[in-house]
Each structure stands twice: as structure tokens, then as C-alpha cells.
Design a protein around this motif. Sequence first.
Motif, PDB file in Angstrom:
ATOM      1  N   THR A 159      40.809  49.313  59.325  1.00  0.00           N
ATOM      2  CA  THR A 159      39.871  48.618  58.441  1.00  0.00           C
ATOM      3  C   THR A 159      40.237  47.140  58.411  1.00  0.00           C
ATOM      4  O   THR A 159      41.179  46.703  59.077  1.00  0.00           O
ATOM      5  N   ARG A 160      39.489  46.381  57.650  1.00  0.00           N
ATOM      6  CA  ARG A 160      39.844  44.984  57.373  1.00  0.00           C
ATOM      7  C   ARG A 160      40.181  44.861  55.895  1.00  0.00           C
ATOM      8  O   ARG A 160      39.442  45.362  55.042  1.00  0.00           O
ATOM      9  N   ILE A 161      41.277  44.198  55.598  1.00  0.00           N
ATOM     10  CA  ILE A 161      41.692  43.973  54.214  1.00  0.00           C
ATOM     11  C   ILE A 161      41.202  42.587  53.785  1.00  0.00           C
ATOM     12  O   ILE A 161      41.575  41.579  54.389  1.00  0.00           O
ATOM     13  N   PRO A 162      40.340  42.517  52.746  1.00  0.00           N
ATOM     14  CA  PRO A 162      39.885  41.202  52.275  1.00  0.00           C
ATOM     15  C   PRO A 162      41.036  40.400  51.669  1.00  0.00           C
ATOM     16  O   PRO A 162      41.934  40.966  51.033  1.00  0.00           O
ATOM     17  N   PHE A 163      41.009  39.102  51.867  1.00  0.00           N
ATOM     18  CA  PHE A 163      41.948  38.172  51.230  1.00  0.00           C
ATOM     19  C   PHE A 163      41.130  37.112  50.490  1.00  0.00           C
ATOM     20  O   PHE A 163      40.038  36.736  50.920  1.00  0.00           O
ATOM     21  N   TYR A 164      41.681  36.633  49.375  1.00  0.00           N
ATOM     22  CA  TYR A 164      40.994  35.627  48.573  1.00  0.00           C
ATOM     23  C   TYR A 164      41.926  34.435  48.327  1.00  0.00           C
ATOM     24  O   TYR A 164      43.148  34.570  48.274  1.00  0.00           O
ATOM     25  N   LEU A 165      41.292  33.271  48.133  1.00  0.00           N
ATOM     26  CA  LEU A 165      42.001  32.140  47.558  1.00  0.00           C
ATOM     27  C   LEU A 165      41.896  32.254  46.042  1.00  0.00           C
ATOM     28  O   LEU A 165      40.786  32.372  45.498  1.00  0.00           O
ATOM     29  N   VAL A 166      43.026  32.227  45.351  1.00  0.00           N
ATOM     30  CA  VAL A 166      43.024  32.446  43.906  1.00  0.00           C
ATOM     31  C   VAL A 166      43.993  31.483  43.221  1.00  0.00           C
ATOM     32  O   VAL A 166      44.880  30.903  43.852  1.00  0.00           O
ATOM     33  N   ALA A 167      43.790  31.355  41.927  1.00  0.00           N
ATOM     34  CA  ALA A 167      44.692  30.563  41.072  1.00  0.00           C
ATOM     35  C   ALA A 167      44.617  31.131  39.663  1.00  0.00           C
ATOM     36  O   ALA A 167      43.664  31.843  39.315  1.00  0.00           O
ATOM     37  N   SER A 168      45.616  30.825  38.865  1.00  0.00           N
ATOM     38  CA  SER A 168      45.615  31.306  37.488  1.00  0.00           C
ATOM     39  C   SER A 168      44.763  30.384  36.617  1.00  0.00           C
ATOM     40  O   SER A 168      44.561  29.195  36.934  1.00  0.00           O
ATOM     41  N   PRO A 169      44.222  30.882  35.491  1.00  0.00           N
ATOM     42  CA  PRO A 169      43.480  30.019  34.565  1.00  0.00           C
ATOM     43  C   PRO A 169      44.313  28.834  34.086  1.00  0.00           C
ATOM     44  O   PRO A 169      43.778  27.728  33.901  1.00  0.00           O
ATOM     45  N   ASP A 170      45.624  29.058  33.908  1.00  0.00           N
ATOM     46  CA  ASP A 170      46.499  27.972  33.458  1.00  0.00           C
ATOM     47  C   ASP A 170      46.570  26.862  34.497  1.00  0.00           C
ATOM     48  O   ASP A 170      46.491  25.668  34.168  1.00  0.00           O
ATOM     49  N   TYR A 171      46.687  27.241  35.776  1.00  0.00           N
ATOM     50  CA  TYR A 171      46.728  26.236  36.836  1.00  0.00           C
ATOM     51  C   TYR A 171      45.413  25.460  36.881  1.00  0.00           C
ATOM     52  O   TYR A 171      45.412  24.223  36.980  1.00  0.00           O
ATOM     53  N   VAL A 172      44.297  26.171  36.811  1.00  0.00           N
ATOM     54  CA  VAL A 172      42.982  25.508  36.867  1.00  0.00           C
ATOM     55  C   VAL A 172      42.793  24.580  35.680  1.00  0.00           C
ATOM     56  O   VAL A 172      42.228  23.476  35.809  1.00  0.00           O
ATOM     57  N   ALA A 173      43.279  24.981  34.503  1.00  0.00           N
ATOM     58  CA  ALA A 173      43.163  24.135  33.314  1.00  0.00           C
ATOM     59  C   ALA A 173      43.941  22.831  33.486  1.00  0.00           C
ATOM     60  O   ALA A 173      43.524  21.771  32.989  1.00  0.00           O
ATOM     61  N   LEU A 252      43.246  35.939  37.012  1.00  0.00           N
ATOM     62  CA  LEU A 252      43.140  35.086  38.188  1.00  0.00           C
ATOM     63  C   LEU A 252      41.703  34.599  38.310  1.00  0.00           C
ATOM     64  O   LEU A 252      40.767  35.260  37.843  1.00  0.00           O
ATOM     65  N   ILE A 253      41.533  33.471  38.984  1.00  0.00           N
ATOM     66  CA  ILE A 253      40.207  32.910  39.250  1.00  0.00           C
ATOM     67  C   ILE A 253      40.028  32.814  40.758  1.00  0.00           C
ATOM     68  O   ILE A 253      40.927  32.355  41.480  1.00  0.00           O
ATOM     69  N   HIS A 254      38.891  33.280  41.243  1.00  0.00           N
ATOM     70  CA  HIS A 254      38.571  33.221  42.668  1.00  0.00           C
ATOM     71  C   HIS A 254      38.194  31.781  43.031  1.00  0.00           C
ATOM     72  O   HIS A 254      37.210  31.236  42.525  1.00  0.00           O
TER      73      HIS A 254
END
Length: 293
Positions: A159-173, A252-254
Amino acid sequence: MDTYLSMKVFCQVVQSGSFTRAAELLGISIPMASKHVAHLEKTIQSQLLYRNNRHLKLTEQGEIYYRECVMALDILRQAENVVSAGTVKPSGILRVSLPLWFSCDIFANLIAEYRQQYPDVELILSLTNRRVDLNTDGEDLALRLSHQLPDNVIAKFLTRIPFYLVASPDYVARYGLPEHHEDLLKHEAILPSYTDLSQLVAQYQQQTVPLPMKGTLRSNNTQMIAALIRSGVGLGYMPAWLADVDLQAGRLIHILPDYQIEGVPLYVVYANRAFMNARTRSFIDFFAEKWKN
């Protein structure tokens, strides 16, 4: 000649009382049956049978040799039965090498389901990011994520395993949300040391665009990278298996969700296709069936 086969022919000749009947039962010619017995006599340097036109009789050495042959063939048949049982019913020890981050609930649940179907298979799961050599390291199988496997391995795509770019709400804030792929270079990324993400790309508005990332923190452990991302140290690239629950819970935030990153192919790699036992086949077929769609 094959001494094992010659022993079977010799025993059949004794039990049948004639070369003709033994040859018929074994599906070989009478001269070939005679050659097999002659091969044994030459090997042990003793006459095994008295032959005349009417009947056969074992010599003294032939009687001893016949008893030993019967015992030896019986032991070999038992060994064949034990081994062949392992090729029919999945049982015994199966050693599997996995990426470190497979120590997650999603994969653990799959293993639990496999165990329910095949309770007689004893699994030994070794987690490492090192590319094990199945011919020397003692593993039966390996699950590998790779865009390109070496030519000398036998592998089945799962299969293919999806990967995402993510960050925490604290980092984004604190640092803001990247809006375009060029913005990634303005952010601190947590990078894996076991793979090169410099060529990472995504599909955006029908174009292939790079996803450049820079960072001063690297780790060889995907679980550690995930923990650092959750703690707000930086943004990063995470497998869906580790990110999905936190994304759903808002931990987490996408990042750049409109950018489609191609999933990483997952393969099962094995050393020998010709003599695959039932436990190895059961593992491969189980995961191929789970991910066939």
C-alpha cells in the motif's frame, strides 16, 4: 545415483519380492530398479540379495541393511511430515523487521487481528530504521517504506502510507501558518536523519512543486520527531498513522492541506520465493488482503 531413492527402491524390492513388481509400484523400469540395488551394493561393498529366476532372498548383510533402511526411511518420512506441516498450516516462529514508528496503535491492531487468525504463529517483531539483510540477519520478512528498492530484493507492494506536514497549535500561534510552499523556509523543521527530504515534492494546482524545509534538529526516531512536533519545537513530516488521531483531536494542524504529497510505498520484502513456508505466506497474504483497495 541418489542413495536415498536407491534405499526406497531396495526396500520396495524386498517387500514386493521381485524387481518387476517393485518397478511397477515405483513407476520405473526393471533395469533401473536393478541399477539402484547395484548402486547400494557398490556403496556398502556387500551383496544384498541372492537372485535367481524364481525368487529373491536377502543375504545376511542384506537383512541387516534392510532393517536399517526401513528405520532410516521412517525417520526421514517423519521429518518430511513435520516440515510439510509447516508449509500447510501456519505455525512456528516468524521474525519480522519493521520501521521504528510502526510501534503505534494502528499497526498493533493489525497484528492483533493477524494473531486471531493465526494463533499458532509465534511472532518476533524487531523495530529498526536500519536496512536489515534478510540473508544474514536472521529475519524472515521486512516491511519497508521506499520509493525505490534495490534490484536484488524480492518484494511485494502492499500500500501507500500517507504523510502530512503538521505543526502544533502552539507553534502556529507563535510563528504563524505557512500559506505557500515557499513559506516553509521561514520555519524551523524537525527532520529525520535516516532519509533525505530535500527532494520532497507535492502536487498543487496541477503542478509539481518542491517542499523545501530547513532545520537544526534531526532524529533517527520517527516517534521522537512526532513528540517534538507536538511539543511545538517545529513543524515536520509525519506518517498518517501517527498524526491522524492528533489531527482529529486538534493537537496538530495540517500544514498546506491543499498540497497533495504522494504516499510512500510500503513493501514486504522476503529472501526466498521458492520455499516459502505457510507462516511467511500467511503474513504476506494477510496484509496484502487488508490493503488491496
